[in-house]
Design a protein around this motif. Structure first.
Motif, PDB file in Angstrom:
ATOM      1  N   MET A  80      35.420   4.020 -20.945  1.00 14.79           N
ATOM      2  CA  MET A  80      34.086   3.704 -20.441  1.00 14.79           C
ATOM      3  C   MET A  80      34.064   2.330 -19.787  1.00 14.79           C
ATOM      4  N   LYS A  81      33.734   2.277 -18.516  1.00 13.86           N
ATOM      5  CA  LYS A  81      33.659   1.023 -17.764  1.00 13.86           C
ATOM      6  C   LYS A  81      32.218   0.671 -17.388  1.00 13.86           C
ATOM      7  N   CYS A  82      31.271   1.312 -18.049  1.00 18.88           N
ATOM      8  CA  CYS A  82      29.854   1.114 -17.719  1.00 18.88           C
ATOM      9  C   CYS A  82      29.181   0.383 -18.883  1.00 18.88           C
ATOM     10  N   ARG A  83      29.432  -0.885 -19.004  1.00 11.58           N
ATOM     11  CA  ARG A  83      28.949  -1.663 -20.143  1.00 11.58           C
ATOM     12  C   ARG A  83      27.426  -1.725 -20.217  1.00 11.58           C
ATOM     13  N   LYS A  84      26.790  -1.801 -19.065  1.00  8.12           N
ATOM     14  CA  LYS A  84      25.326  -1.885 -19.055  1.00  8.12           C
ATOM     15  C   LYS A  84      24.715  -0.600 -19.594  1.00  8.12           C
ATOM     16  N   LEU A  85      25.225   0.561 -19.150  1.00  8.11           N
ATOM     17  CA  LEU A  85      24.700   1.837 -19.632  1.00  8.11           C
ATOM     18  C   LEU A  85      24.975   2.022 -21.124  1.00  8.11           C
ATOM     19  N   MET A  86      26.136   1.557 -21.586  1.00  6.55           N
ATOM     20  CA  MET A  86      26.449   1.657 -23.006  1.00  6.55           C
ATOM     21  C   MET A  86      25.502   0.801 -23.832  1.00  6.55           C
ATOM     22  N   LYS A  87      25.185  -0.381 -23.324  1.00  6.67           N
ATOM     23  CA  LYS A  87      24.260  -1.269 -24.038  1.00  6.67           C
ATOM     24  C   LYS A  87      22.874  -0.640 -24.120  1.00  6.67           C
ATOM     25  N   LEU A  88      22.380  -0.062 -23.004  1.00  6.00           N
ATOM     26  CA  LEU A  88      21.070   0.587 -23.008  1.00  6.00           C
ATOM     27  C   LEU A  88      21.057   1.783 -23.953  1.00  6.00           C
ATOM     28  N   PHE A  89      22.158   2.538 -23.966  1.00  5.56           N
ATOM     29  CA  PHE A  89      22.253   3.694 -24.843  1.00  5.56           C
ATOM     30  C   PHE A  89      22.128   3.280 -26.308  1.00  5.56           C
ATOM     31  N   HIS A  90      22.840   2.232 -26.697  1.00  6.43           N
ATOM     32  CA  HIS A  90      22.811   1.802 -28.098  1.00  6.43           C
ATOM     33  C   HIS A  90      21.475   1.155 -28.461  1.00  6.43           C
ATOM     34  N   LEU A  91      20.824   0.498 -27.513  1.00  5.28           N
ATOM     35  CA  LEU A  91      19.486  -0.029 -27.787  1.00  5.28           C
ATOM     36  C   LEU A  91      18.518   1.113 -28.056  1.00  5.28           C
ATOM     37  N   ASP A  92      18.574   2.152 -27.210  1.00  6.36           N
ATOM     38  CA  ASP A  92      17.719   3.323 -27.421  1.00  6.36           C
ATOM     39  C   ASP A  92      18.051   4.010 -28.735  1.00  6.36           C
ATOM     40  N   LEU A  93      19.344   4.119 -29.029  1.00  6.17           N
ATOM     41  CA  LEU A  93      19.780   4.778 -30.260  1.00  6.17           C
ATOM     42  C   LEU A  93      19.301   4.016 -31.496  1.00  6.17           C
ATOM     43  N   ASP A  94      19.428   2.701 -31.477  1.00  2.00           N
ATOM     44  CA  ASP A  94      18.989   1.891 -32.618  1.00  2.00           C
ATOM     45  C   ASP A  94      17.491   2.043 -32.867  1.00  2.00           C
ATOM     46  N   LYS A  95      16.701   2.044 -31.776  1.00  2.00           N
ATOM     47  CA  LYS A  95      15.252   2.206 -31.916  1.00  2.00           C
ATOM     48  C   LYS A  95      14.905   3.571 -32.500  1.00  2.00           C
ATOM     49  N   GLU A  96      15.614   4.591 -32.026  1.00  2.00           N
ATOM     50  CA  GLU A  96      15.328   5.941 -32.505  1.00  2.00           C
ATOM     51  C   GLU A  96      15.738   6.108 -33.969  1.00  2.00           C
ATOM     52  N   LEU A  97      16.860   5.512 -34.345  1.00  2.00           N
ATOM     53  CA  LEU A  97      17.285   5.587 -35.748  1.00  2.00           C
ATOM     54  C   LEU A  97      16.302   4.859 -36.658  1.00  2.00           C
ATOM     55  N   ARG A  98      15.790   3.725 -36.211  1.00  2.00           N
ATOM     56  CA  ARG A  98      14.783   3.005 -37.003  1.00  2.00           C
ATOM     57  C   ARG A  98      13.511   3.828 -37.135  1.00  2.00           C
ATOM     58  N   ARG A  99      13.156   4.549 -36.060  1.00  2.00           N
ATOM     59  CA  ARG A  99      11.968   5.399 -36.114  1.00  2.00           C
ATOM     60  C   ARG A  99      12.129   6.498 -37.153  1.00  2.00           C
ATOM     61  N   HIS A 100      13.371   6.950 -37.342  1.00  2.00           N
ATOM     62  CA  HIS A 100      13.663   7.961 -38.353  1.00  2.00           C
ATOM     63  C   HIS A 100      14.015   7.319 -39.707  1.00  2.00           C
ATOM     64  N   LYS A 101      13.816   5.984 -39.789  1.00  2.00           N
ATOM     65  CA  LYS A 101      14.099   5.228 -41.016  1.00  2.00           C
ATOM     66  C   LYS A 101      15.553   5.358 -41.450  1.00  2.00           C
ATOM     67  N   ARG A 102      16.433   5.281 -40.465  1.00  2.00           N
ATOM     68  CA  ARG A 102      17.870   5.333 -40.725  1.00  2.00           C
ATOM     69  C   ARG A 102      18.502   4.074 -40.152  1.00  2.00           C
ATOM     70  N   ARG A 103      19.475   3.530 -40.865  1.00  2.57           N
ATOM     71  CA  ARG A 103      20.095   2.275 -40.439  1.00  2.57           C
ATOM     72  C   ARG A 103      21.462   2.479 -39.810  1.00  2.57           C
ATOM     73  N   ALA A 104      22.327   3.159 -40.508  1.00  5.11           N
ATOM     74  CA  ALA A 104      23.697   3.320 -40.029  1.00  5.11           C
ATOM     75  C   ALA A 104      23.770   4.397 -38.951  1.00  5.11           C
ATOM     76  N   VAL A 105      24.637   4.167 -37.971  1.00  2.22           N
ATOM     77  CA  VAL A 105      24.866   5.160 -36.921  1.00  2.22           C
ATOM     78  C   VAL A 105      25.738   6.267 -37.500  1.00  2.22           C
ATOM     79  N   PRO A 106      25.283   7.527 -37.475  1.00  2.74           N
ATOM     80  CA  PRO A 106      26.072   8.616 -38.071  1.00  2.74           C
ATOM     81  C   PRO A 106      27.290   8.957 -37.219  1.00  2.74           C
ATOM     82  N   ARG A 107      28.185   9.702 -37.805  1.00  2.00           N
ATOM     83  CA  ARG A 107      29.372  10.128 -37.054  1.00  2.00           C
ATOM     84  C   ARG A 107      29.000  11.085 -35.931  1.00  2.00           C
TER      85      ARG A 107
END
Length: 388
Positions: A80-107
């Motif tokens: 993966m050479k798209c660092r900006k898209l990866m950063k946005l993806f993980h920001l969205d993922l973290d917000k969604e996991l918090r919304r589901h009251k989950r902390r750790a990123v699942p496998r």
């Protein structure tokens, strides 16, 4: 002959992304598309759809620009050479996991979460296109930026039996519009707030009705009494059931007045005011629309108009849905009143208990714009003799 065609242009049926993909596949260079000899074999990541870990290695499901979702591929993190898209993806993922009251990123991500992340990526793309358009058409040096970090949607898992905070209607201090059979349980004049793309509920949620489209077999036919074309149902329709949406081109009222004069000279028009709260916009179904274009008027109609809000909650831009007012037999013509007037609805029947008496419900009076005194040929016993 060729010299006469040098300035000839024809529209291309392919999108820019599709043309770029063809150029790369055929190793063709195009300056306008940014395809050069050095990058012709490169493929661009449009957005990231999903994430998983296999043992200790991380993988991302990639949507390639110019290719269908079926062509998505899992790529290891090292590729993966798209660092900006990866950063946005993980920001969205973290917000969604918090919304589901989950902390750790699942496998592996739940399908519900990955689906939300794709929706978020597509929303970001549409905002970027809008931002680009605003800046391309601006007449000032200052740039314009568009950001939307809000996701308005319900948290319900069962919107009918266990609505959280009143579900989507509750956010606007209204009740759910449908029962378990997806039939109306609100009176005419009340708005309908359906679940949307930001909601946790499934596509078969009972609060998703209008967005599913027409569910009955309908027939366009030529009338025998000079009313032009009409629409009849080929199936029985129960009372309070969604039948179709009135669709067309959304224009300003100023443009509607201009077109209305032209349509008047032709003796017909398909202008429908969106005046639920303000008389600002109009739907013109003359050239763009669906089968509702052919639905005729009746002074005793079997369809009733309701204002519906789904992904857009701008009260100036409701979607216009037609629901049955009674049981409609197979073979019966579908009609609605072009000059309908909706009486105000009792406050207790329309709003949640928490509403204050100072907030009075607004009664819409949507009706097609027609200025000619047109003779009515509906044939009902309560006929007003004239449409307008």
């Amino acid at each position: 002959m060729a010299e006469h065609l040098k300035d000839c242009h024809v529209p291309c049926k392919m999108s820019w992304d599709e043309v770029e993909t063809v150029c790369r596949l055929e190793a063709l260079r195009c300056k306008e598309l940014g395809v050069s000899r050095t990058n012709v074999k490169d493929y661009e990541v449009e957005f990231i759809c999903d994430y998983k870990r296999v043992k200790e290695e991380e993988f991302y499901l990639v949507k390639w620009r110019g290719f269908a979702m079926a062509e998505n591929t899992w790529e290891p993190k090292d590729n993966m050479k798209c660092r900006k898209l990866m950063k946005l993806f993980h920001l969205d993922l973290d917000k969604e996991l918090r919304r589901h009251k989950r902390r750790a990123v699942p496998r592996r991500l739940d399908k519900e979460i990955s689906s939300f992340l794709v929706q978020k990526a597509r929303l970001r793309q549409s905002l970027e296109r809008w931002q680009a358009h605003l800046n391309q058409t601006r007449n000032h040096p200052g740039r314009i930026f568009v950001i939307n970090d809000m996701a308005v949607g319900c948290e319900c898992t069962n919107c009918l039996e266990d609505p959280v905070d009143g579900c989507c209607p509750g956010a606007s201090l209204h009740r759910l519009a449908y029962n378990e059979k997806q039939q109306l349980r609100v009176r005419a004049g009340q708005p309908i707030y359906e679940c949307n793309s930001r909601c946790r509920c499934r596509p078969d949620c009972p609060n998703r009705v209008v967005q599913r489209g027409i569910q009955f077999d309908l027939c366009i036919f030529r009338t025998e009494n000079g009313r032009g074309w009409g629409v009849r149902t080929l199936q029985h329709i129960n009372k309070n059931t969604f039948v179709m949406e009135y669709i067309g081109e959304i224009i300003t009222n100023e443009e509607a007045e201009k077109r209305g004069r032209e349509y008047d000279s032709q003796g017909s028009t398909y202008l429908f005011d969106l005046d639920y709260v303000e008389d600002v916009y109009t739907v013109d179904a003359a050239h763009y629309g669906n089968i509702s274009h052919f639905v005729n008027h009746s002074c005793n109609p079997n369809l009733q108009v309701f204002n519906v809000f789904i992904d857009n909650i701008d009260e100036r831009l409701p979607r216009i849905a037609l629901f049955s007012t009674r049981g409609i037999c197979a073979g019966e013509e579908l009609t609605f009143d072009y000059k309908m007037q909706i009486d105000p609805v009792d406050l207790d029947n329309s709003r949640l208990d928490s509403i204050t008496l100072a907030e009075q419900p607004i009664s819409p009076k949507s009706s097609p714009k027609k200025r000619l005194r047109v003779e009515c040929r509906c044939g009902s016993s309560s006929c007003r003799k004239y449409l307008f």
